[in-house]
Structures are given as C-alpha cells and as structure tokens.
Write an enzyme that holds these catalytic residues in place. Structure first.
Site, mmCIF file in Angstrom:
data_model
loop_
_atom_site.group_PDB
_atom_site.id
_atom_site.type_symbol
_atom_site.label_atom_id
_atom_site.label_comp_id
_atom_site.label_asym_id
_atom_site.label_seq_id
_atom_site.Cartn_x
_atom_site.Cartn_y
_atom_site.Cartn_z
ATOM 1 N N GLU A 177 -19.638 -7.470 10.111
ATOM 2 C CA GLU A 177 -20.449 -6.677 10.756
ATOM 3 C C GLU A 177 -21.492 -7.482 11.517
ATOM 4 O O GLU A 177 -21.832 -7.436 12.671
ATOM 5 C CB GLU A 177 -21.281 -5.782 9.858
ATOM 6 C CG GLU A 177 -20.200 -4.670 9.110
ATOM 7 C CD GLU A 177 -19.573 -5.237 8.061
ATOM 8 O OE1 GLU A 177 -18.809 -4.333 7.431
ATOM 9 O OE2 GLU A 177 -19.698 -6.492 7.390
ATOM 10 N N LYS A 213 0.923 -1.321 -0.060
ATOM 11 C CA LYS A 213 0.199 -0.065 -0.152
ATOM 12 C C LYS A 213 0.983 1.097 -0.092
ATOM 13 O O LYS A 213 1.952 1.490 0.779
ATOM 14 C CB LYS A 213 -0.849 0.041 1.338
ATOM 15 C CG LYS A 213 -1.958 -0.976 1.316
ATOM 16 C CD LYS A 213 -2.864 -0.992 2.462
ATOM 17 C CE LYS A 213 -4.114 0.181 2.024
ATOM 18 N NZ LYS A 213 -5.197 0.191 3.049
ATOM 19 N N ARG A 256 -25.936 -4.377 7.101
ATOM 20 C CA ARG A 256 -25.348 -5.922 6.927
ATOM 21 C C ARG A 256 -25.517 -6.587 7.945
ATOM 22 O O ARG A 256 -25.584 -7.894 7.740
ATOM 23 C CB ARG A 256 -23.737 -5.687 6.528
ATOM 24 C CG ARG A 256 -23.600 -4.768 5.511
ATOM 25 C CD ARG A 256 -22.007 -4.941 4.909
ATOM 26 N NE ARG A 256 -21.990 -5.738 3.944
ATOM 27 C CZ ARG A 256 -20.888 -6.467 3.388
ATOM 28 N NH1 ARG A 256 -19.593 -6.015 3.832
ATOM 29 N NH2 ARG A 256 -20.675 -7.140 2.429
#
Length: 632
Positions: free
Chosen positions: A368, A282, A397
């Site tokens: 979640e 990244k 979710r």
C-alpha cells in the site's frame, strides 16, 4: 465411519491419531467448511488449501504454549475447528458469532487479532524476543503466504532475523504453485538435500573444522560457501532465504500429512531459524474453488450441490462496480488515465480495465505504501491522470506516503477509497470508518462522497479539473445508477435534496437515503426537516450551510464513519469558528469503539444508525414529541 470432527475439543485430541484418521479428519473438515460457508460466505479457497498443513502443525506442536502466528489470519478456519470452536462454527462471520480472523478474546489459541497482511513475521520476532528475555522455551511459528513477501513490512522483518534465533519456524504457504516447472524433480531432491537441517549441521561442523586449518583454512571455508550457494541458486529459493539467516527446506507437498509431520518433527531441534516452503492448492477438495480461486477467496453464499454462487438478491450495481465500469470508459477515451491498485484489482472491479490496458492499470501487490508513492511519481509533471484505488482500511497503512509524497508535493492523484464505512462480516480490522479523520488533517486534500452511482461518475469526471489530491470515498453497497447526462461538479458545492423549516439533517453519501426516510417519519410528527447532501466534506459548502442556518437552529449530522473525527466534527468546528452559539447539534455516527463483525444491518442497529433509532434519537435529543410508533 466414525465422525472424528465432532470429538475434537482441543488440539490435544488429535495427538494420537493415526495417518488414516488424520486423512479422514481432513475430509470432514473440508465438508464442514463448505457446509457453513455455502450459507455464510467467507474465505473459502484459502481455508480449503491449508487443511493438512494445519493438522500437521497441531499434531507436532502444542498450542497454545507454542505460538502459531497467522499472517492476515483469514485462513484460520481449520485452526478454529481444531481448537474447540466447532460447535460455534456455523456462526462464523455472523453477528455475535465467531470472527473470520484470529481473535484473542475468542480463544487462548489465538494470539493477535490480525486482518492485514505482512504483520506475522514482525509479531513473531517480537514474541520470540519476549520468550528469550523471559527464559521460556516454546516454539514461535509464523505462517505466511507467498503474497506476504510482496509486503515491505515482511522484508523489514526478514532483515532483522538473527541466525542465532532458536525455535523459530517460518511456514511459507505457497498456494500460487510458483515453483518453475523446468527444473522439475531436481528442485525437490536437491533443495531438500542441500537445505536439510542434518545436512546443514554436518556442513557447519565441517566448515568449523576446515576454517581452523593453518593458512589455508579461511580460503577453503570461503570456497565451500561459494560452492554450496551456487548449487542452491541453481535448484531452489534457498539462497534467498539464507541471506536473511533462515535455513530453507522445501518445497513440500502441503496436502501430504505424513510428509508435513515428518518435516516439522525434523526441524524441532534446529539450532537456527528455519523456513519451510509448503506448496498448497487454493480450493483443494472443491472443484469450483480450484478452478476459480480468486472468486472463491472471499466467497459469497453458494450451492453445496453445484458450487455455483447463489443469485444476487438485488439487480442494482454496487458503488465499486460503477466505479470500475466508468473508469474503464474514461480510460478508453483518454489515454492519460492510469489506475494503481495494491492487490485489490478484483475487489475494486478493475479487472476489465487491466485486461484492456495492462500498461495503464497496475497491480503492485500487497504494498500500500509503495502504491501511493508510486501513484505520486506517475502524477508528477501533470501529464497523466492517476487514480489510486484502495480500500479505506488499507489506506491507513500508507498515511505517511499520502502526506509526504502526494499532498506535500501538491500532486493531483485521485484516491478511489473503496469499502468506506462498515465492512460487515470482516469486522473491526476492515471497517473503513477512520479515513475522514486523517484525510482531513492533510493540507491540499479534497474529500468527497457520492450518495449514488450518478454522483460518483460525476465526481470521477470532475476530479482532475480541481488539480489537487482528491479522495472519493464510497461503500461496497448496491446503489442507484441513473443513465443520465453527467454534469460537472463544482468544487466544494453541496446540495439541498429536500427543504423544510424545523430541522436540518446533513447526511453523508449513501446515508442520504436513510435521511430522506427519516424525514418522512418525522413528518408524521409534524416535523418538517431539510435534508442536505454536502457532497464535499472538505472543503465544506459553508455558503450553503450559512444560508440554511438562517432558518434552522437544530442540526443533525448522519455518517457511517467514526463520530469522533468525521463529518460531524468538521461541521461542529465550522459552527464554533463562525460563532453559531445558539445552534443545537446532534452528531450521529460510529461510536469511538472497535466494532465487531456481523451483517451491515445488525451493526447499524447496534450503533444506532437504523431508521427508527435515528428518529428516536432526534426526537429525544431535541425534546420533541414522540409518536407511539417510535416508542415500540
């Protein structure tokens, strides 16, 4: 040196590029991304990390015929630049500009408007099934991240991959550098050898031949499986994926274009589904982003020269910052306070809590549903005070877990619902404008929203005394935070901020600031408005409302939530049930439509929730005199 990026109008334009040209193009793409995001902000580190991978995919495969299905799709800026959108790239995440995620209405190269993690494998399997049923031959290529595998939906999809599935290539973009160092080069050499399609094909043919040997064939074949599996378990993650029917290849250097192209070309004729494990970094190409990949994941505007973030235009703290700071104070004095977050510790400002009390601030990853049920389990027995910190868009979710594992069990979990309201540049996948509607349907649920930091802290301090599931929703906006003694909030009690006689304005949370300014504007017309902060959406302060209805026959509700099923609907339902038939009502909020991306101010203007537009709608709806100023 020739500028290559400006000549790219479709992926076809890079098909004949040499390796040197691809590497030059990678440099230009990184420069373009850094240039634009230094002004606009956006997903910086993840996009810098997938430049070579995206180039290799478009070099080897033919989009849009071959389907690239990006998980979350926040890492598709390179893909956009290669698919004819460079001339609009400077408008990414801006009002009426390019979306920060894939968007089919934007390009034929984007197949799904994604924004949540864990969906790519399931979508890709569906697309592959559609392809096979209609006798087509294109490749289906889901691109997932290592964090995707913490999401239950991805594991459900893995469980449904058939070994017979062809032209299905999973790209596992691993940007966490999670390959264990103690196995070193052996991992790279043996995992490629053992998992190479050619090697696997030879093994499969030998296995077929050996298994046909009379009497001893099945035994020999079984032992061969065991030996191969044991070797793979020692040196690579191959066995994990092959249990799901995927042939594993990797790990591959995700910044080596030639190696990526060779591997992708090598799997095109595979007779079974393949996962290619690609290691990327990244922030590749920008030192600050490499050093701070979390901060530069969703980057704010920064200096191109230094890479440092630009100063914040306001010194006021945000609602999330106030939440995180105060929750840590609560945890310091009360060892029963526990926080749960599904991979949002930084955004929810829980990092300091996590450092101070790692046993009581728990990040469960992109999970979640598990986060909510897990919170319910910790709250069971009543000895722990559990706060589940979650973005409004991600709470969607976990609807069933919220209902079944918390509300039905009558467990006093406090839900800190962050990013409640318009989520600006992230757009329709991230706006938190639906949670009141489904939270209101939950028996035992309390719903509240503070207008400022002081009220937020008071609600946090009071919530556990109510001994019921409680949702405290707030936006990611700067707010006032008075350093005053905290008072206990009584359940279901609202407040009148200013009392008038002509119109009653009921404003939710931070919209009270707009309501007070609207009152001042209406006062110039001789209209005297009352402004009420309900504080609690459920239960609504019906006693206060009934008192105000004795002197007000015109009501305006203002909320940064879907008007179809938000606070206004709750107020309307109360008026109808109580027989207030002579009351005129104007509900102002987000229309029943998918709202695109842009700055919060642009979007509020678009939906009519700016100061001048609210005043105009009030004057027009109630047929009141309008000033020249409001007609401009």
């Amino acid at each position: 040196m020739t500028q290559l990026l400006s000549s790219i109008h479709s992926p076809q334009d890079i098909k004949e590029f040499s390796l040197a040209e691809l590497n030059q193009l990678a440099t230009e793409i990184r420069q373009r991304i850094i240039e634009v995001l230094s002004v606009n902000g956006g997903h910086l580190a993840s996009n810098l990390g997938v430049v070579e991978l995206t180039l290799a995919l478009h070099k080897v495969f033919s989009s849009p015929e071959d389907k690239f299905i990006w998980d979350v799709s926040h890492q598709t800026y390179v893909h956009k630049l290669l698919t004819g959108r460079n001339n609009r790239f400077h408008q990414i995440r801006q009002f009426k500009g390019l979306c920060g995620f894939c968007h089919p209405k934007e390009s034929i190269h984007d197949h799904f408007h994604a924004g949540h993690a864990g969906t790519a494998l399931s979508l890709a399997l569906g697309v592959a099934k559609n392809r096979d049923l209609t006798k087509r031959q294109e490749y289906v290529i889901p691109i997932i991240g290592d964090a995707t595998l913490t999401c239950g939906l991805s594991l459900e999809a893995l469980n449904n991959i058939s070994r017979e599935l062809k032209r299905f290539i999973v790209i596992l973009n691993d940007n966490a550098m999670s390959i264990s160092k103690n196995v070193g080069a052996i991992t790279h050499i043996l995992s490629r050898l053992l998992s190479n399609p050619t090697t696997n094909k030879i093994y499969q043919e030998l296995d077929t031949f050996v298994s046909k040997i009379p009497s001893y064939g099945p035994i020999l074949s079984q032992q061969g499986h065991k030996i191969t599996e044991s070797l793979k378990n020692l040196v690579s993650p191959a066995a994990y994926f092959e249990q799901y029917g995927l042939s594993y290849i990797g790990p591959i250097d995700g910044h080596d274009v030639k190696k990526l192209i060779d591997v992708l070309e090598g799997v095109k004729d595979s007779s079974w589904p393949v996962v290619i494990h690609v290691l990327t970094r990244k922030g590749e190409g920008m030192d600050e982003a490499i050093k701070n990949p979390v901060s530069y994941h969703g980057a704010k505007p920064f200096s191109r020269d230094t890479g440092k973030f630009l100063p914040n235009p306001t010194t006021k703290p945000t609602f999330p910052k106030i939440f995180g700071t105060h929750l840590l104070k609560m945890a310091e004095r009360d060892p029963s306070v526990v926080a749960i977050t599904p991979a949002m510790s930084a955004g929810s400002c829980l990092d300091e809590f996590m450092k101070a009390f790692p046993d009581r601030c728990l990040d469960v990853g992109i999970a979640e549903s598990h986060a909510i049920t897990f919170a319910g389990g910790i709250a069971y027995g009543g000895k722990m005070k559990v706060v589940a910190s979650i973005y409004a868009t991600f709470l969607q979710r976990a609807f069933d877990n919220l209902f079944h594992d918390v509300c039905l069990q009558e467990l006093p979990v406090v839900f800190a619902i962050d990013r409640a309201g318009i989520s600006g540049p992230d757009g329709s996948t991230h706006h938190g404008i639906y949670d009141i509607s489904f939270l209101n349907a939950m028996p035992n649920m309390i719903i509240t929203q503070p207008r400022n930091g002081q009220v937020l802290k008071e609600l946090m301090e009071s919530a556990f005394s109510w001994k019921r599931p409680t949702a405290i929703r707030y936006p990611n906006l700067a707010t006032e935070d008075a350093d005053e003694p905290l008072k206990e909030r009584e359940l279901g009690k609202g407040e009148v901020l200013v009392e008038g006689k002509d119109i009653l304005i009921i404003a939710l949370g931070h919209m009270n600031a707009t309501a007070l300014k609207t009152r001042a504007l209406l006062a110039e017309e001789g209209i005297d408005a009352t402004v009420m902060d309900p504080v609690f959406i459920k239960p609504l302060d019906t006693d206060l409302l009934c008192r105000l209805l004795l002197t007000h026959s015109k009501i305006v509700t203002i909320e940064e939530h879907s008007v179809a099923a938000g606070m206004g609907s709750i107020v309307n339902n109360f008026l109808m049930r109580q027989g207030f038939n002579n009351v005129q009502v104007l509900n102002l909020g987000i229309p029943e439509a998918f709202i695109d991306h842009g700055s919060n101010q642009d979007l509020l203007n678009e939906v009519g929730l700016t100061l001048d537009k609210i005043a105009k709608q009030i004057l027009s709806h109630f047929n009141l005199k309008s000033s020249k100023a409001l007609q401009v």
